[in-house]
Write a protein that holds these residues in place. Structure first.
Motif, PDB file in Angstrom:
ATOM      1  N   LYS A   1       4.554   1.785   1.942  1.00 60.63           N
ATOM      2  CA  LYS A   1       5.518   2.701   1.357  1.00 60.63           C
ATOM      3  C   LYS A   1       4.957   4.119   1.511  1.00 60.63           C
ATOM      4  O   LYS A   1       3.943   4.453   0.902  1.00 60.63           O
ATOM      5  N   SER A   2       5.614   4.910   2.337  1.00 63.34           N
ATOM      6  CA  SER A   2       5.106   6.236   2.673  1.00 63.34           C
ATOM      7  C   SER A   2       5.764   7.312   1.816  1.00 63.34           C
ATOM      8  O   SER A   2       6.974   7.261   1.555  1.00 63.34           O
ATOM      9  N   TYR A   3       4.951   8.282   1.399  1.00 60.18           N
ATOM     10  CA  TYR A   3       5.418   9.417   0.608  1.00 60.18           C
ATOM     11  C   TYR A   3       4.845  10.688   1.230  1.00 60.18           C
ATOM     12  O   TYR A   3       3.659  10.742   1.561  1.00 60.18           O
ATOM     13  N   VAL A   4       5.681  11.697   1.373  1.00 58.80           N
ATOM     14  CA  VAL A   4       5.231  12.904   2.068  1.00 58.80           C
ATOM     15  C   VAL A   4       4.341  13.763   1.200  1.00 58.80           C
ATOM     16  O   VAL A   4       3.572  14.586   1.713  1.00 58.80           O
ATOM     17  N   SER A   5       4.426  13.604  -0.124  1.00 56.54           N
ATOM     18  CA  SER A   5       3.663  14.475  -1.012  1.00 56.54           C
ATOM     19  C   SER A   5       3.412  13.775  -2.340  1.00 56.54           C
ATOM     20  O   SER A   5       3.944  12.687  -2.610  1.00 56.54           O
ATOM     21  N   VAL A   6       2.598  14.420  -3.178  1.00 60.48           N
ATOM     22  CA  VAL A   6       2.342  13.907  -4.523  1.00 60.48           C
ATOM     23  C   VAL A   6       3.623  13.868  -5.336  1.00 60.48           C
ATOM     24  O   VAL A   6       3.899  12.903  -6.057  1.00 60.48           O
ATOM     25  N   ASP A   7       4.440  14.921  -5.220  1.00 60.30           N
ATOM     26  CA  ASP A   7       5.695  14.963  -5.970  1.00 60.30           C
ATOM     27  C   ASP A   7       6.599  13.795  -5.605  1.00 60.30           C
ATOM     28  O   ASP A   7       7.200  13.161  -6.479  1.00 60.30           O
ATOM     29  N   SER A   8       6.723  13.503  -4.311  1.00 61.27           N
ATOM     30  CA  SER A   8       7.599  12.400  -3.905  1.00 61.27           C
ATOM     31  C   SER A   8       7.050  11.066  -4.392  1.00 61.27           C
ATOM     32  O   SER A   8       7.810  10.155  -4.722  1.00 61.27           O
ATOM     33  N   PHE A   9       5.740  10.936  -4.465  1.00 64.63           N
ATOM     34  CA  PHE A   9       5.154   9.689  -4.983  1.00 64.63           C
ATOM     35  C   PHE A   9       5.518   9.501  -6.451  1.00 64.63           C
ATOM     36  O   PHE A   9       5.961   8.426  -6.865  1.00 64.63           O
ATOM     37  N   PHE A  10       5.343  10.549  -7.262  1.00 68.54           N
ATOM     38  CA  PHE A  10       5.616  10.413  -8.686  1.00 68.54           C
ATOM     39  C   PHE A  10       7.102  10.224  -8.970  1.00 68.54           C
ATOM     40  O   PHE A  10       7.470   9.584  -9.950  1.00 68.54           O
ATOM     41  N   THR A  11       7.946  10.779  -8.134  1.00 69.70           N
ATOM     42  CA  THR A  11       9.380  10.677  -8.407  1.00 69.70           C
ATOM     43  C   THR A  11      10.017   9.430  -7.813  1.00 69.70           C
ATOM     44  O   THR A  11      11.113   9.039  -8.224  1.00 69.70           O
TER      45      THR A  11
ATOM     46  N   GLN B   1      -4.667  16.136  -4.021  1.00 71.00           N
ATOM     47  CA  GLN B   1      -5.356  14.851  -3.967  1.00 71.00           C
ATOM     48  C   GLN B   1      -6.061  14.556  -5.291  1.00 71.00           C
ATOM     49  O   GLN B   1      -6.005  13.431  -5.809  1.00 71.00           O
ATOM     50  N   ALA B   2      -6.714  15.562  -5.835  1.00 70.55           N
ATOM     51  CA  ALA B   2      -7.411  15.382  -7.110  1.00 70.55           C
ATOM     52  C   ALA B   2      -6.430  15.178  -8.263  1.00 70.55           C
ATOM     53  O   ALA B   2      -6.672  14.369  -9.165  1.00 70.55           O
ATOM     54  N   ASN B   3      -5.296  15.883  -8.225  1.00 68.71           N
ATOM     55  CA  ASN B   3      -4.316  15.784  -9.304  1.00 68.71           C
ATOM     56  C   ASN B   3      -3.714  14.399  -9.401  1.00 68.71           C
ATOM     57  O   ASN B   3      -3.576  13.841 -10.497  1.00 68.71           O
ATOM     58  N   ILE B   4      -3.322  13.822  -8.271  1.00 64.50           N
ATOM     59  CA  ILE B   4      -2.703  12.501  -8.314  1.00 64.50           C
ATOM     60  C   ILE B   4      -3.703  11.448  -8.778  1.00 64.50           C
ATOM     61  O   ILE B   4      -3.370  10.521  -9.513  1.00 64.50           O
ATOM     62  N   THR B   5      -4.976  11.622  -8.402  1.00 65.80           N
ATOM     63  CA  THR B   5      -6.006  10.681  -8.835  1.00 65.80           C
ATOM     64  C   THR B   5      -6.204  10.755 -10.342  1.00 65.80           C
ATOM     65  O   THR B   5      -6.248   9.728 -11.028  1.00 65.80           O
ATOM     66  N   LEU B   6      -6.325  11.964 -10.860  1.00 67.44           N
ATOM     67  CA  LEU B   6      -6.485  12.145 -12.297  1.00 67.44           C
ATOM     68  C   LEU B   6      -5.272  11.609 -13.053  1.00 67.44           C
ATOM     69  O   LEU B   6      -5.412  10.931 -14.079  1.00 67.44           O
ATOM     70  N   SER B   7      -4.088  11.887 -12.537  1.00 65.64           N
ATOM     71  CA  SER B   7      -2.870  11.433 -13.196  1.00 65.64           C
ATOM     72  C   SER B   7      -2.810   9.916 -13.281  1.00 65.64           C
ATOM     73  O   SER B   7      -2.457   9.348 -14.318  1.00 65.64           O
ATOM     74  N   LEU B   8      -3.152   9.242 -12.193  1.00 62.78           N
ATOM     75  CA  LEU B   8      -3.104   7.782 -12.190  1.00 62.78           C
ATOM     76  C   LEU B   8      -4.148   7.190 -13.135  1.00 62.78           C
ATOM     77  O   LEU B   8      -3.891   6.186 -13.816  1.00 62.78           O
ATOM     78  N   LYS B   9      -5.312   7.800 -13.177  1.00 60.57           N
ATOM     79  CA  LYS B   9      -6.351   7.314 -14.094  1.00 60.57           C
ATOM     80  C   LYS B   9      -5.906   7.448 -15.541  1.00 60.57           C
ATOM     81  O   LYS B   9      -6.108   6.535 -16.360  1.00 60.57           O
ATOM     82  N   LEU B  10      -5.315   8.586 -15.857  1.00 60.46           N
ATOM     83  CA  LEU B  10      -4.853   8.805 -17.227  1.00 60.46           C
ATOM     84  C   LEU B  10      -3.677   7.894 -17.562  1.00 60.46           C
ATOM     85  O   LEU B  10      -3.606   7.331 -18.657  1.00 60.46           O
ATOM     86  N   LYS B  11      -2.778   7.753 -16.630  1.00 59.31           N
ATOM     87  CA  LYS B  11      -1.582   6.948 -16.874  1.00 59.31           C
ATOM     88  C   LYS B  11      -1.926   5.486 -17.107  1.00 59.31           C
ATOM     89  O   LYS B  11      -1.327   4.820 -17.955  1.00 59.31           O
TER      90      LYS B  11
ATOM     91  N   VAL C   1       0.849  -1.193   0.000  1.00 60.43           N
ATOM     92  CA  VAL C   1       0.000   0.000   0.000  1.00 60.43           C
ATOM     93  C   VAL C   1       0.886   1.244   0.000  1.00 60.43           C
ATOM     94  O   VAL C   1       1.825   1.352   0.791  1.00 60.43           O
ATOM     95  N   ALA C   2       0.581   2.167  -0.912  1.00 62.70           N
ATOM     96  CA  ALA C   2       1.255   3.461  -0.921  1.00 62.70           C
ATOM     97  C   ALA C   2       0.455   4.432  -0.052  1.00 62.70           C
ATOM     98  O   ALA C   2      -0.751   4.577  -0.231  1.00 62.70           O
ATOM     99  N   TRP C   3       1.131   5.074   0.882  1.00 63.42           N
ATOM    100  CA  TRP C   3       0.486   6.066   1.753  1.00 63.42           C
ATOM    101  C   TRP C   3       1.068   7.429   1.423  1.00 63.42           C
ATOM    102  O   TRP C   3       2.215   7.748   1.747  1.00 63.42           O
ATOM    103  N   VAL C   4       0.268   8.247   0.705  1.00 67.48           N
ATOM    104  CA  VAL C   4       0.682   9.586   0.298  1.00 67.48           C
ATOM    105  C   VAL C   4       0.058  10.558   1.294  1.00 67.48           C
ATOM    106  O   VAL C   4      -1.134  10.873   1.214  1.00 67.48           O
ATOM    107  N   ALA C   5       0.853  11.054   2.227  1.00 66.90           N
ATOM    108  CA  ALA C   5       0.305  11.787   3.374  1.00 66.90           C
ATOM    109  C   ALA C   5      -0.157  13.198   3.026  1.00 66.90           C
ATOM    110  O   ALA C   5      -1.149  13.677   3.573  1.00 66.90           O
ATOM    111  N   ASN C   6       0.568  13.912   2.145  1.00 63.90           N
ATOM    112  CA  ASN C   6       0.277  15.320   1.881  1.00 63.90           C
ATOM    113  C   ASN C   6       0.208  16.091   3.210  1.00 63.90           C
ATOM    114  O   ASN C   6       1.104  15.971   4.030  1.00 63.90           O
TER     115      ASN C   6
END
Length: 336
Positions: free
Chosen positions: A121-131, A153-163, A96-101
């Motif tokens: 797997k913890s990520y502090v932000s959307v940027d850290s998740f994508f990188t 939160q909305a951006n990462i969701t949209l990005s994953l759906k598109l990807k 499970v990825a935990w993106v805390a923001n």
């Protein structure tokens, strides 16, 4: 614990409320497979209390282990009954990825996930998740936290759906408050969480096919996209996927070192103007990185290749740009 069961517990709590809130009149707790309820004062003498006990017994397929006017312990149905009606559970070693923001008390969420036997797997932000997320091959669920940064939160969701070219992904939104707009096909958990409701929402999410991440270092080309609105990102994602180009998305160049350190020959596409000092620092640290911009600004450094594109960027423009950049990189590599 279903809605009807919780409703019965709430009724019990209302029955024992008094003006003297300092005195506990009803204690409810789970002790392994037993639900223990301790009633104080005249509560245990009321006929309604015994009727509620019978209703609870029926709901959990249990039996009354022992009772007095002060204490009643409900034991869940026997092992054979539980075997006939197995409870769903999370398979061990789910990732499970935990993106805390900006979600408050993010560490408590990590601790709860680990108690479930999950690999977190913890990520502090959307940027850290994508990188950084491309280090793993798959996530069984992506849990995205949010307090006020709803756009992230909305951006990462949209990005994953598109990807991944599908709407129904194992994405869970964990919000400290109710968001104004909730994306379609995501699982939500608003307000304070506790083990039970977090576990239940993860059960639903993990029933969906997992998310396979792209190993950027295994691709022929990696593009780092910097800036851009949600609409712009959506259009670029759709077009770049057709060329099997692995992409990493950054809000700005401030954190360029994280991604460029393992992609030293990346193509960096500036969708928005960036400080000249940031670009020059990135070029100095990673001399093989190629910088392109789709807009011109007064202080744009000479090492940035300008590609004139009308805003908003159309699909046709992006295809032409992509083909041209890929051709330039192919010629550059052949000359090495």
């Amino acid at each position: 614990m279903d809605a009807h069961f919780r409703g019965l517990i709430r009724v019990l709590l209302m029955m024992v409320m008094s003006n003297d809130m300092a005195e506990r009149r009803l204690s409810v707790r789970f002790n392994k497979t037993e639900l223990e309820m301790v009633a104080m004062n005249d509560m245990a003498l009321r006929p309604l209390f015994f009727w509620m006990i019978k209703r609870l017994l029926a709901d959990v397929n249990g039996q009354q282990k022992n009772a007095s006017k002060w204490r009643s312990t409900i034991k869940h149905g026997d092992a054979r009954a539980r075997k006939r009606c197995p409870q769903p559970s999370l398979a061990p070693n789910r990732v499970v990825a935990w993106v805390a923001n900006d979600y408050p008390n993010a560490d408590a969420v990590s601790e709860a996930l680990e108690r479930f036997g999950l690999i977190v797997k913890s990520y502090v932000s959307v940027d850290s998740f994508f990188t950084q997320s491309s280090a793993l091959s798959q996530f069984d669920a992506v849990l995205i936290g949010c307090d006020k940064e709803t756009e992230a939160q909305a951006n990462i969701t949209l990005s994953l759906k598109l990807k991944h070219k599908r709407d129904h992904l194992p994405i869970v939104w964990l919000n400290s408050t109710l968001p104004v707009d909730v994306a379609e096909h995501v699982y939500t958990l608003q307000g304070g969480f506790f083990d039970y409701n977090l576990y239940q929402v993860l059960l639903k999410a993990c029933s969906v096919e997992g998310i396979c991440t792209v190993h950027a270092n295994e691709q022929d080309m990696c593009w780092v996209m910097v800036g851009g609105s949600r609409v712009t990102k959506a259009i670029w994602y759709t077009e770049l996927e057709q060329y099997n180009i692995a992409t990493q998305w950054l809000a700005d160049l401030h954190s360029h070192h994280v991604v460029l350190s393992y992609q030293p020959k990346a193509v960096v596409v500036l969708l928005e103007a960036q400080p000249a000092a940031e670009i020059e620092a990135a070029q100095s640290a990673f001399p093989n990185v190629a910088f392109y911009s789709v807009q011109r600004w007064p202080e744009m450094p000479d090492n940035v290749v300008f590609f004139d594109m009308v805003s908003p960027n159309s699909s046709e423009q992006i295809r032409f740009f992509t083909q041209d950049v890929m051709k330039q990189n192919t010629n550059s590599r052949s000359n090495e």
